[in-house]
Enzyme design. Structure first.
Site, mmCIF file in Angstrom:
data_model
loop_
_atom_site.group_PDB
_atom_site.id
_atom_site.type_symbol
_atom_site.label_atom_id
_atom_site.label_comp_id
_atom_site.label_asym_id
_atom_site.label_seq_id
_atom_site.Cartn_x
_atom_site.Cartn_y
_atom_site.Cartn_z
ATOM 1 N N ASP A 33 0.823 -1.215 0.000
ATOM 2 C CA ASP A 33 0.000 0.000 0.000
ATOM 3 C C ASP A 33 0.856 1.264 0.000
ATOM 4 O O ASP A 33 0.523 2.263 -0.642
ATOM 5 C CB ASP A 33 -0.932 0.006 1.222
ATOM 6 N N ALA A 34 1.970 1.219 0.718
ATOM 7 C CA ALA A 34 2.830 2.410 0.810
ATOM 8 C C ALA A 34 3.395 2.789 -0.552
ATOM 9 O O ALA A 34 3.485 3.984 -0.896
ATOM 10 C CB ALA A 34 3.964 2.153 1.795
ATOM 11 N N TYR A 36 2.025 2.029 -3.484
ATOM 12 C CA TYR A 36 0.885 2.509 -4.274
ATOM 13 C C TYR A 36 0.608 3.978 -3.948
ATOM 14 O O TYR A 36 0.409 4.798 -4.849
ATOM 15 C CB TYR A 36 -0.346 1.652 -3.985
ATOM 16 N N LYS A 115 -26.176 -13.782 -5.702
ATOM 17 C CA LYS A 115 -26.958 -12.567 -5.944
ATOM 18 C C LYS A 115 -26.519 -11.516 -4.924
ATOM 19 O O LYS A 115 -26.906 -11.555 -3.764
ATOM 20 C CB LYS A 115 -28.452 -12.844 -5.826
ATOM 21 N N GLU A 173 -22.987 -4.921 -10.294
ATOM 22 C CA GLU A 173 -23.472 -4.526 -8.970
ATOM 23 C C GLU A 173 -22.374 -3.797 -8.205
ATOM 24 O O GLU A 173 -21.245 -4.298 -8.087
ATOM 25 C CB GLU A 173 -23.889 -5.767 -8.171
ATOM 26 N N LYS A 292 -28.602 -18.212 -14.852
ATOM 27 C CA LYS A 292 -28.854 -17.746 -16.216
ATOM 28 C C LYS A 292 -28.500 -18.854 -17.206
ATOM 29 O O LYS A 292 -27.417 -19.455 -17.100
ATOM 30 C CB LYS A 292 -28.001 -16.512 -16.518
#
Length: 362
Positions: A33-34, A36, A115, A173, A292
């Site tokens: 993270d550092a 980034y 879902k 979503e 589906k």
């Protein structure tokens, strides 16, 4: 000098987007993270010094832009339809038998996925660039939430690869993972601010902020689940719904890792029961499974009824019931006028949690 800075901005933007893709799509972070954060700060500093060189879809836009007075409307070129629900195993079997009768095939292959309990959105890419985003709304017209969606790091601002269509509509979503939801509520509570009742409300409320800078602070994520408008394809799209989703993943869009191809009625029911049993361990809220028909040709053959496709159904989970019988309650008024409540020590609780197999068996 200017050309060198322009190249640096382009390289930083591409590198940051690669790291976003690795983290959100491939689930395989490539830098701490550092590091980034260091790359992002370097990009922002260069853009502040040279605003004329800032790319239209710079990763820095994810921090949010100018607050809107109100949302404009976007008309969906292809309606965003709802799904019919199967509230029991018997209702799913009726759906399956109806579809198999229309197709003349007893062993149908379905693309099955959890879902998600979030907010459906439509993303439009033109020439690989994200140009607009809208809520489902009434299925025909939705709210323009482009600026808010641009702050969600899981959604690519620029598609990967070179073989995507000239115009591509991705539907999916937006949701708030449970860990992010819990952390957000804890911070809000510690500050005496409003908390959300559940992750769905949190996701919906975050997307409907008029100030995208507020949305940028919310831990939102996204999974794609279908295509809408597609124009000027560079190469033919797969004729399988599952393979189309894998194609989207190759273009940088995240899809649920739980998506699976399942053939036959009993195997679809087994998938439902498996997801239901693992529901508490999943990192996001779900309220059922979406099934589906996988073949795009079969989808077209089955068509639509009213406002729902004939080729898909949402198998909803049994309600998680908690019924409490309140036997007595005592109220006390303190010296300051505050009202206190004492609940009884004994209450009666009942929960219900059946798998689809158990429902069918009954």
């Amino acid at each position: 000098m200017t050309e060198s800075i322009k190249q640096t901005i382009e390289q930083l933007s591409k590198e940051i987007e690669r790291h976003n893709h690795a983290y959100y799509v491939m689930d395989a972070p490539t830098v701490p993270d550092a590091e980034y954060d260091r790359l992002m700060r370097q990009l922002q500093q260069l853009e502040q010094q040279h605003p004329e060189l800032r790319l239209p879809n710079s990763p820095s836009t994810r921090v949010g832009g100018q607050a809107l007075e109100k949302f404009s409307q976007i008309t969906h070129r292809v309606p965003m339809l709802s799904l019919d629900n199967a509230m029991s195993g018997d209702e799913f079997i009726s759906f399956y038998e109806r579809v198999s009768g229309l197709l003349g095939d007893e062993a149908i292959t379905f693309c099955c996925e959890p879902k998600l309990d979030g907010l459906a959105v439509s993303l439009i890419y033109e020439a690989g660039q994200l140009v607009s985003a809208a809520t489902r709304g009434d299925g025909t017209t939705g709210e323009n939430i482009t600026e808010n969606v641009r702050t969600i790091k899981a959604i690519p601002l620029v598609l990967h690869g070179e073989d995507y269509p000239e115009v591509l509509e991705v539907r999916g979503e937006v949701f708030m993972p449970t860990a992010g939801f819990d952390a957000f509520n804890e911070r809000a509570q510690s500050k005496g601010e409003k908390t959300f009742a559940n992750p769905r409300n949190a996701a919906a409320g975050s997307l409907r902020q008029l100030d995208s800078k507020i949305t940028a602070t919310r831990p939102l994520s996204f999974y794609a689940y279908s295509l809408g408008v597609v124009e000027n394809e560079c190469a033919p799209l797969p004729v399988s719904h599952y393979q189309q989703l894998q194609t989207l993943k190759g273009w940088g869009l995240p899809v649920s890792p739980e998506i699976k191809l399942v053939t036959g009625q009993q195997n679809v029911i087994a998938y439902f029961d498996d997801i239901l049993s693992r529901r508490p361990q999943l990192p996001y809220e779900i309220d059922g499974v979406v099934n589906k028909v996988d073949s795009i040709a079969s989808q077209k053959q089955l068509g639509f009824v009213a406002r729902a496709p004939r080729w898909a159904i949402a198998s909803k989970f049994p309600a998680q019931e908690e019924i409490t019988e309140l036997e007595e309650v005592e109220f006390q008024v303190g010296r300051t006028g505050a009202m206190g409540v004492t609940l009884p020590q004994t209450v009666s609780n009942r929960t219900s949690h059946n798998t689809m197999s158990e429902v069918v068996a009954r």
